[in-house]
Write a protein that holds these residues in place. Structure first.
Motif, PDB file in Angstrom:
ATOM      1  N   LEU A 102      16.493 118.416  18.176  1.00  0.00           N
ATOM      2  CA  LEU A 102      15.183 119.068  18.042  1.00  0.00           C
ATOM      3  C   LEU A 102      15.099 120.330  18.898  1.00  0.00           C
ATOM      4  N   ALA A 103      15.697 120.253  20.082  1.00  0.00           N
ATOM      5  CA  ALA A 103      15.662 121.397  20.994  1.00  0.00           C
ATOM      6  C   ALA A 103      16.653 122.492  20.583  1.00  0.00           C
ATOM      7  N   GLY A 104      17.553 122.170  19.649  1.00  0.00           N
ATOM      8  CA  GLY A 104      18.517 123.164  19.193  1.00  0.00           C
ATOM      9  C   GLY A 104      19.613 123.451  20.191  1.00  0.00           C
ATOM     10  N   VAL A 105      19.957 122.485  20.998  1.00  0.00           N
ATOM     11  CA  VAL A 105      20.986 122.657  22.016  1.00  0.00           C
ATOM     12  C   VAL A 105      22.366 122.526  21.379  1.00  0.00           C
ATOM     13  N   GLY A 106      23.213 123.498  21.574  1.00  0.00           N
ATOM     14  CA  GLY A 106      24.602 123.440  21.120  1.00  0.00           C
ATOM     15  C   GLY A 106      24.753 123.604  19.623  1.00  0.00           C
ATOM     16  N   LYS A 107      26.000 123.711  19.221  1.00  0.00           N
ATOM     17  CA  LYS A 107      26.329 123.849  17.799  1.00  0.00           C
ATOM     18  C   LYS A 107      27.106 122.618  17.351  1.00  0.00           C
ATOM     19  N   ILE A 108      26.594 121.471  17.717  1.00  0.00           N
ATOM     20  CA  ILE A 108      27.223 120.191  17.400  1.00  0.00           C
ATOM     21  C   ILE A 108      26.592 119.657  16.119  1.00  0.00           C
ATOM     22  N   ASN A 109      27.394 118.952  15.328  1.00  0.00           N
ATOM     23  CA  ASN A 109      26.852 118.286  14.142  1.00  0.00           C
ATOM     24  C   ASN A 109      26.220 116.969  14.600  1.00  0.00           C
ATOM     25  N   TYR A 110      24.961 117.052  14.980  1.00  0.00           N
ATOM     26  CA  TYR A 110      24.260 115.878  15.510  1.00  0.00           C
ATOM     27  C   TYR A 110      24.113 114.774  14.470  1.00  0.00           C
ATOM     28  N   ASN A 111      23.958 115.153  13.212  1.00  0.00           N
ATOM     29  CA  ASN A 111      23.758 114.129  12.183  1.00  0.00           C
ATOM     30  C   ASN A 111      24.956 113.196  12.057  1.00  0.00           C
ATOM     31  N   LYS A 112      26.173 113.737  12.159  1.00  0.00           N
ATOM     32  CA  LYS A 112      27.367 112.883  12.079  1.00  0.00           C
ATOM     33  C   LYS A 112      27.422 111.919  13.263  1.00  0.00           C
ATOM     34  N   LEU A 113      27.127 112.421  14.456  1.00  0.00           N
ATOM     35  CA  LEU A 113      27.146 111.564  15.644  1.00  0.00           C
ATOM     36  C   LEU A 113      26.060 110.484  15.562  1.00  0.00           C
ATOM     37  N   LYS A 114      24.872 110.906  15.121  1.00  0.00           N
ATOM     38  CA  LYS A 114      23.769 109.945  15.013  1.00  0.00           C
ATOM     39  C   LYS A 114      24.058 108.895  13.945  1.00  0.00           C
ATOM     40  N   LYS A 115      24.667 109.316  12.840  1.00  0.00           N
ATOM     41  CA  LYS A 115      25.002 108.354  11.787  1.00  0.00           C
ATOM     42  C   LYS A 115      26.040 107.362  12.290  1.00  0.00           C
ATOM     43  N   LEU A 116      27.036 107.836  13.024  1.00  0.00           N
ATOM     44  CA  LEU A 116      28.041 106.943  13.601  1.00  0.00           C
ATOM     45  C   LEU A 116      27.383 105.922  14.536  1.00  0.00           C
ATOM     46  N   LEU A 117      26.472 106.392  15.388  1.00  0.00           N
ATOM     47  CA  LEU A 117      25.768 105.479  16.293  1.00  0.00           C
ATOM     48  C   LEU A 117      24.916 104.472  15.521  1.00  0.00           C
ATOM     49  N   ALA A 118      24.280 104.925  14.444  1.00  0.00           N
ATOM     50  CA  ALA A 118      23.455 104.019  13.641  1.00  0.00           C
ATOM     51  C   ALA A 118      24.312 102.963  12.950  1.00  0.00           C
ATOM     52  N   VAL A 119      25.492 103.349  12.460  1.00  0.00           N
ATOM     53  CA  VAL A 119      26.397 102.382  11.824  1.00  0.00           C
ATOM     54  C   VAL A 119      26.893 101.365  12.854  1.00  0.00           C
ATOM     55  N   ILE A 120      27.276 101.847  14.025  1.00  0.00           N
ATOM     56  CA  ILE A 120      27.702 100.941  15.099  1.00  0.00           C
ATOM     57  C   ILE A 120      26.546 100.015  15.473  1.00  0.00           C
ATOM     58  N   LEU A 122      24.162  98.978  13.507  1.00  0.00           N
ATOM     59  CA  LEU A 122      24.013  97.969  12.454  1.00  0.00           C
ATOM     60  C   LEU A 122      25.049  96.861  12.605  1.00  0.00           C
ATOM     61  N   VAL A 123      26.280  97.246  12.894  1.00  0.00           N
ATOM     62  CA  VAL A 123      27.340  96.247  13.102  1.00  0.00           C
ATOM     63  C   VAL A 123      26.989  95.348  14.291  1.00  0.00           C
ATOM     64  N   LEU A 124      26.536  95.945  15.391  1.00  0.00           N
ATOM     65  CA  LEU A 124      26.145  95.154  16.565  1.00  0.00           C
ATOM     66  C   LEU A 124      24.952  94.250  16.258  1.00  0.00           C
ATOM     67  N   THR A 125      23.988  94.754  15.503  1.00  0.00           N
ATOM     68  CA  THR A 125      22.817  93.945  15.157  1.00  0.00           C
ATOM     69  C   THR A 125      23.229  92.734  14.330  1.00  0.00           C
ATOM     70  N   ILE A 126      24.086  92.950  13.345  1.00  0.00           N
ATOM     71  CA  ILE A 126      24.561  91.824  12.523  1.00  0.00           C
ATOM     72  C   ILE A 126      25.336  90.838  13.384  1.00  0.00           C
ATOM     73  N   VAL A 170      15.676  98.065  12.392  1.00  0.00           N
ATOM     74  CA  VAL A 170      14.863  99.273  12.181  1.00  0.00           C
ATOM     75  C   VAL A 170      15.601 100.502  12.709  1.00  0.00           C
ATOM     76  N   PHE A 171      16.155 100.387  13.917  1.00  0.00           N
ATOM     77  CA  PHE A 171      16.896 101.514  14.500  1.00  0.00           C
ATOM     78  C   PHE A 171      18.066 101.914  13.613  1.00  0.00           C
ATOM     79  N   SER A 172      18.914 100.962  13.263  1.00  0.00           N
ATOM     80  CA  SER A 172      20.149 101.300  12.579  1.00  0.00           C
ATOM     81  C   SER A 172      19.915 101.774  11.151  1.00  0.00           C
ATOM     82  N   ILE A 177      19.570 106.440   7.449  1.00  0.00           N
ATOM     83  CA  ILE A 177      18.839 107.197   6.426  1.00  0.00           C
ATOM     84  C   ILE A 177      18.513 108.598   6.937  1.00  0.00           C
ATOM     85  N   ALA A 178      18.058 108.689   8.171  1.00  0.00           N
ATOM     86  CA  ALA A 178      17.655 109.990   8.738  1.00  0.00           C
ATOM     87  C   ALA A 178      18.852 110.918   8.936  1.00  0.00           C
TER      88      ALA A 178
END
Length: 182
Positions: A102-120, A122-126, A170-172, A177-178
């Motif tokens: 949101l703050a626009g810090v860096g030129k990192i692909n945040y969506n890929k990192l966030k998706k990886l964390l969300a998948v992890i 989900l695996v931990l939740t299961i 809910v988090f994962s 999706i986001a």
């Protein structure tokens, strides 16, 4: 017309990230609330529930089970507790990445990192849900109590466990999706 479609996707992503943050907040509560509840039934009467929090000392129950030649699977509870903390840490890192995005810090692909964390997440939740259910099933026992009849000792989920399961899901799911493609 193209700008409206793009704005809709951004709104979808923003709402998904807000839901992921709500899931993260729900993951904080199990750290302070009881995760486990146990009830003993003997002679048709049930005891008041006894609740246990995260990283409980199970030595008394291990000794009590050993008196009846039973094994108390405390290792499962410890694994559930560790996975719950790992899930909270992953969700917190997700929130941090969202704030940086949101703050626009860096030129990192945040969506890929966030998706990886969300998948992890989900695996931990299961894994947490499965191990929790196994813990409750394995440690529920019936003992022939002689004059008292059968003594049943069982473990049940509490509010903290519900928040852990719901918060993790809910988090994962919202995070995946986001963080999906625009």
């Amino acid at each position: 017309m193209a700008k409206k479609a793009k704005a809709g996707m951004n709104t979808k992503q923003l709402l998904g990230n807000i839901l992921a943050i709500i899931g993260t907040v729900l993951l904080i509560f199990p750290m302070f609330l009881a995760l486990y509840s146990t009830v003993m039934k003997a002679g048709g009467e049930a005891s008041d529930p006894i609740t246990f929090k995260i990283f409980n000392d199970w030595s008394d129950l291990e000794r009590a089970y050993s008196l009846f030649d039973k094994t108390f699977a405390s290792a499962l509870a410890t694994i559930v507790d560790i996975l719950a903390i790992a899930l909270l840490v992953i969700a917190a890192v997700y929130v941090l990445l969202f704030v940086l995005q949101l703050a626009g810090v860096g030129k990192i692909n945040y969506n890929k990192l966030k998706k990886l964390l969300a998948v992890i997440g989900l695996v931990l939740t299961i894994a947490v849900i499965v191990l929790y259910v196994i813990f409750c099933i394995v440690n529920s026992i019936s003992i022939d109590g002689g004059l008292l009849g059968t003594v049943k000792y069982s473990f049940l989920p509490t509010v903290g466990a519900g928040m852990l399961f719901i918060g993790g899901l809910v988090f994962s799911v919202s995070g995946m999706i986001a963080s999906g493609k625009k």
